[in-house]
Design a protein around this motif. Structure first.
Motif, mmCIF file in Angstrom:
data_model
loop_
_atom_site.group_PDB
_atom_site.id
_atom_site.type_symbol
_atom_site.label_atom_id
_atom_site.label_comp_id
_atom_site.label_asym_id
_atom_site.label_seq_id
_atom_site.Cartn_x
_atom_site.Cartn_y
_atom_site.Cartn_z
ATOM 1 N N PHE A 55 -11.681 6.628 4.387
ATOM 2 C CA PHE A 55 -10.620 7.301 3.631
ATOM 3 C C PHE A 55 -9.362 7.244 4.483
ATOM 4 O O PHE A 55 -9.412 6.817 5.640
ATOM 5 N N ALA A 56 -8.236 7.626 3.903
ATOM 6 C CA ALA A 56 -6.991 7.684 4.684
ATOM 7 C C ALA A 56 -6.170 8.883 4.233
ATOM 8 O O ALA A 56 -6.239 9.303 3.068
ATOM 9 N N ARG B 164 -16.703 4.510 11.085
ATOM 10 C CA ARG B 164 -16.584 5.072 9.719
ATOM 11 C C ARG B 164 -17.940 5.495 9.153
ATOM 12 O O ARG B 164 -18.003 6.292 8.223
ATOM 13 N N VAL C 193 0.854 -1.198 0.000
ATOM 14 C CA VAL C 193 0.000 0.000 0.000
ATOM 15 C C VAL C 193 0.887 1.244 0.000
ATOM 16 O O VAL C 193 0.708 2.169 -0.806
ATOM 17 N N ASP C 194 1.878 1.240 0.905
ATOM 18 C CA ASP C 194 2.788 2.395 0.990
ATOM 19 C C ASP C 194 3.555 2.564 -0.322
ATOM 20 O O ASP C 194 3.751 3.689 -0.799
ATOM 21 N N TYR D 102 -9.203 -6.979 2.484
ATOM 22 C CA TYR D 102 -7.756 -6.718 2.464
ATOM 23 C C TYR D 102 -7.318 -6.004 3.740
ATOM 24 O O TYR D 102 -6.387 -6.438 4.425
ATOM 25 N N PHE D 103 -7.986 -4.895 4.080
ATOM 26 C CA PHE D 103 -7.519 -4.113 5.226
ATOM 27 C C PHE D 103 -7.860 -4.771 6.563
ATOM 28 O O PHE D 103 -7.240 -4.453 7.569
ATOM 29 N N ARG E 104 -1.521 -10.731 4.184
ATOM 30 C CA ARG E 104 -2.136 -10.145 2.986
ATOM 31 C C ARG E 104 -1.592 -10.717 1.690
ATOM 32 O O ARG E 104 -2.326 -10.829 0.718
ATOM 33 N N ASP F 218 2.586 9.437 5.386
ATOM 34 C CA ASP F 218 1.999 9.204 6.717
ATOM 35 C C ASP F 218 2.776 8.148 7.512
ATOM 36 O O ASP F 218 2.760 8.160 8.730
ATOM 37 N N ARG G 13 -2.677 10.332 3.384
ATOM 38 C CA ARG G 13 -1.490 9.623 2.895
ATOM 39 C C ARG G 13 -0.208 10.436 2.852
ATOM 40 O O ARG G 13 0.869 9.880 3.014
HETATM 41 N N1 GSH Z 1 2.562 -0.861 5.443
HETATM 42 C C1 GSH Z 1 1.613 -1.798 4.896
HETATM 43 C C2 GSH Z 1 1.561 -1.682 3.373
HETATM 44 O O1 GSH Z 1 2.131 -0.727 2.841
HETATM 45 O O2 GSH Z 1 0.984 -2.546 2.713
HETATM 46 C C3 GSH Z 1 0.249 -1.584 5.504
HETATM 47 C C4 GSH Z 1 -0.450 -0.372 4.976
HETATM 48 C C5 GSH Z 1 -1.816 -0.178 5.672
HETATM 49 O O3 GSH Z 1 -2.577 -1.146 5.897
HETATM 50 N N2 GSH Z 1 -2.114 1.060 5.999
HETATM 51 C C6 GSH Z 1 -3.346 1.348 6.688
HETATM 52 C C7 GSH Z 1 -4.422 1.715 5.676
HETATM 53 O O4 GSH Z 1 -4.132 2.078 4.557
HETATM 54 C C8 GSH Z 1 -3.112 2.476 7.661
HETATM 55 S S1 GSH Z 1 -3.112 4.073 6.965
HETATM 56 N N3 GSH Z 1 -5.681 1.587 6.081
HETATM 57 C C9 GSH Z 1 -6.801 2.003 5.333
HETATM 58 C C10 GSH Z 1 -7.841 2.498 6.268
HETATM 59 O O5 GSH Z 1 -7.720 2.253 7.479
HETATM 60 O O6 GSH Z 1 -8.767 3.158 5.817
#
Ligand code: GSH
Length: 243
Positions: free
Chosen positions: A162-163, A211, A82-83, A227-228, A235, A108, A165
């Motif tokens: 949403f997030a 949410r 994701v990152d 996924y999340f 994953r 983030d 980033r």
């Molecule tokens: N570092 C991991 C990656 O890059 O795959 C995990 C990334 C991750 O799961 N981030 C969370 C996210 O995107 C925290 S910001 N969550 C979406 C949400 O909670 O809406």
């Protein structure tokens, strides 16, 4: 780059046109708006009139950017897909649109050597007007008897779906009074609902009910939820089952 009324537009338009189709949103702010609500130890080291942009991912990011990114690139090690995807989208948009400008891009997930976050994402979202950051102090006559409650941002269209980033600081772009600070939409105005929100976020964040504190225009797809809600270590295996 000289300060001019065109400066904000000339940054936001190309950035938005690259990132919106990938499921992101971009909001301009002045560094001073952010620094003025934080202690000096958390300030961004730029003058108050410096232009910055906060980047959010909307529910569409997963299908419009993340799944195609995995398809094209495969999963690289170390595995933070994701990152990696967000970094790829944002850095491509910045280098395509602003090859001449110095841009300090802060994600983030990044920490400073002091272990402090590179920016406070929820504060940046709030001061830019993107999403209201509901904090304990926004509840009068608190029912929690001195207990620490973490705050959470709510987006007027997507609720909590949403997030936040990245924060982009355009080091050489200064903006004046043409950029007026918008108040973030207060979509959870009542004390009762703010209590409900903070309790859902602090005590039951995994069930994601916080949410839906406002009716969202769009939520994460079932695939994105799956996924999340899967632990990051599992994953990769989940992605393999999707083929
Ligand atoms: N570092 C991991 C990656 O890059 O795959 C995990 C990334 C991750 O799961 N981030 C969370 C996210 O995107 C925290 S910001 N969550 C979406 C949400 O909670 O809406």
């Amino acid at each position: 780059m000289a300060a001019s009324p065109a400066s904000v537009e000339s940054v936001i338009r190309p950035l938005g046109s690259c990132l919106t189709k990938l499921g992101f949103e971009v909001y301009p702010l002045k560094v001073g708006w952010y620094n003025s609500v934080l202690p000096p130890s958390l300030h961004l080291p730029y003058p108050d009139d410096t232009l910055a942009v906060v980047v959010l991912s909307t529910p569409a990011m997963f299908e419009q950017a993340f799944l195609p990114f995995l398809e094209q690139r495969g999963i690289q090690k170390p595995c933070d897909p994701v990152d990696q995807c967000v970094r790829d989208c944002v850095s491509t948009a910045v280098s395509q649109s602003f090859s001449e400008l110095k841009v300090d891009v802060r994600y983030d997930y990044e920490l400073l050597p002091s272990r402090k976050p590179k920016f406070l994402a929820q504060t940046a979202a709030h001061v830019s007007g993107a999403a209201f950051y509901y904090q304990q102090s926004d509840v009068t006559d608190q029912p929690w008897a001195g207990k620490k409650m973490f705050g959470v941002c709510i987006h007027p269209s997507f609720g909590g779906w949403f997030a936040i980033r990245a924060l982009l600081v355009f080091e050489d772009v200064t903006v004046g009074s043409e950029l007026v600070q918008p108040a973030p939409p207060d979509c959870v105005p009542s004390r009762e609902d703010r209590i409900k929100l903070l309790e859902a976020f602090n005590f039951r964040w995994q069930d994601w009910s916080y949410r839906d504190i406002v009716p969202p225009a769009q939520t994460y797809s079932e695939r994105q939820k799956e996924y999340f809600s899967t632990a990051p270590a599992l994953r990769l295996a989940l992605l393999r089952t999707w083929g």
